[in-house]
Design a protein around this motif. Structure first.
Motif, mmCIF file in Angstrom:
data_model
loop_
_atom_site.group_PDB
_atom_site.id
_atom_site.type_symbol
_atom_site.label_atom_id
_atom_site.label_comp_id
_atom_site.label_asym_id
_atom_site.label_seq_id
_atom_site.Cartn_x
_atom_site.Cartn_y
_atom_site.Cartn_z
ATOM 1 N N THR A 62 1.014 -1.485 -0.203
ATOM 2 C CA THR A 62 -0.244 -0.316 -0.003
ATOM 3 C C THR A 62 0.736 0.872 -0.018
ATOM 4 O O THR A 62 2.090 0.878 0.106
ATOM 5 N N ILE A 105 -4.578 -5.069 -9.615
ATOM 6 C CA ILE A 105 -4.240 -4.650 -8.704
ATOM 7 C C ILE A 105 -3.124 -3.793 -7.857
ATOM 8 O O ILE A 105 -3.118 -2.919 -7.291
ATOM 9 N N SER A 108 -3.281 -0.053 -8.541
ATOM 10 C CA SER A 108 -4.618 0.530 -7.668
ATOM 11 C C SER A 108 -3.979 0.851 -6.516
ATOM 12 O O SER A 108 -4.212 1.358 -5.988
ATOM 13 N N VAL A 109 -3.715 -0.521 -5.815
ATOM 14 C CA VAL A 109 -3.506 -0.217 -4.059
ATOM 15 C C VAL A 109 -1.938 0.194 -3.945
ATOM 16 O O VAL A 109 -2.493 1.304 -2.749
ATOM 17 N N VAL A 117 -7.477 0.923 1.385
ATOM 18 C CA VAL A 117 -8.009 0.321 0.571
ATOM 19 C C VAL A 117 -9.181 -0.740 0.801
ATOM 20 O O VAL A 117 -10.017 -1.235 -0.008
ATOM 21 N N LYS A 121 -12.189 -1.246 -1.516
ATOM 22 C CA LYS A 121 -12.632 -1.861 -2.752
ATOM 23 C C LYS A 121 -13.626 -2.582 -3.506
ATOM 24 O O LYS A 121 -13.125 -3.499 -4.559
ATOM 25 N N ILE A 124 -11.318 -1.111 -6.542
ATOM 26 C CA ILE A 124 -10.452 -1.892 -6.851
ATOM 27 C C ILE A 124 -11.444 -2.926 -7.565
ATOM 28 O O ILE A 124 -10.657 -3.494 -8.846
#
Length: 290
Positions: A62, A105, A108-109, A117, A121, A124
């Motif tokens: 993250t 992923i 994005s994360v 996060v 979610k 995402i």
């Protein structure tokens, strides 16, 4: 047996790819089909049209440098009208989908903090689904739904988060307990103050009643016995109270000694003796204090 009679069976929710001399010939729907193997026709393979699910575990970091494992569940199926693309264009569909999930992923994360996060979610999952839909439609597959089913931080991070949450809850509980104790003490103090006020009010009323009674007694005695003064009446009341007091002291088992000058032969001077005794008692008390 079916090959002997040049027949082949295709099950429900499945299509078969027929080739002739190694070249694509036709897509066979569920049912029984004639397959003249003697002129080069054969089944190259079968393709299921049922909904399939692939769970992908992706480890990433993250924005606040916390490693998390994101578990995405991809539900997909092959399209009957694009069966040739689904059969010939991809050799390993699951690996292809997994690669796209990893890419989205891990893009994005890292832009989000750990708390964000968990909160985002769904966004995402939507980004993964859009990317997969755009990529896999060219290969004859439909992405039905994409879900982020779990987000697992590192074990040490989870323990620290639980401790922070527990400490915050303990702090709130301590504040609530202190506030409750404060309210109890305030109410107790208010009750004590009210009790003392009422007790003082009762004492004041008692003394007022005594004064009123004495006044009525003096006035009544002066009227009924001519020639008596208020001083004579007060002396008589004082002597009466004196004897009542002596009686109570004698009746009590805990009394020890009383220092009051007293002469039995001079009953008429008892009032003066009582006054003199009170003055002497006050003097002795003051000396003891010194």
């Amino acid at each position: 047996m079916g090959n002997l009679f040049c027949c082949v069976q295709v099950d429900q929710s499945t299509v078969a790819i027929r080739e002739r001399f190694g070249k694509f010939d036709d897509v066979l729907e569920p049912g029984c089909h004639f397959l003249p193997w003697c002129i080069g026709s054969q089944i190259a393979g079968y393709l299921t049209l049922r909904l399939q699910q692939l769970d992908v575990r992706c480890e990433t970091k993250t924005k606040d440098n916390v490693f998390v494992t994101v578990v995405a569940s991809i539900q997909y199926r092959a399209l009957a009208d694009k069966a040739t693309d689904a059969f010939y264009k991809l050799s390993n569909t699951r690996s292809q989908i997994q690669a796209y999930v990893f890419d989205v992923i891990r893009a994005s994360v890292p832009k989000l903090n750990l708390d964000d996060v968990f909160e985002q979610k769904n966004q995402i999952a939507k980004a993964v689904e859009d990317e997969l839909e755009k990529a896999m439609s060219a290969y004859g597959y439909e992405i039905v739904q994409t879900l982020i089913v779990d987000i697992e931080p590192d074990e040490h991070v989870k323990r620290a988060m639980n401790e922070i949450n527990a400490a915050a809850r303990l702090r709130v509980a301590a504040n609530e307990k202190a506030e409750a104790e404060k309210i109890v003490q305030i109410k107790r103090a208010e009750g004590d103050a009210e009790a003392k006020y009422l007790a003082g009010l009762g004492v004041a009323r008692q003394r007022q009643a005594i004064v009123d009674g004495l006044r009525d007694s003096v006035l009544g005695f002066s009227v009924n016995v001519p020639g008596t003064t208020a001083k004579d009446v007060l002396d008589m009341v004082l002597i009466t109270q004196y004897f009542d007091t002596m009686k109570e002291i004698g009746a009590s088992s805990k009394s020890s000694a009383v220092f009051i000058p007293h002469g039995p032969g001079a009953v008429g001077d008892i009032a003066g003796q009582i006054r003199q005794g009170l003055l002497q008692g006050s003097a002795v008390e003051q000396q003891n204090l010194l």
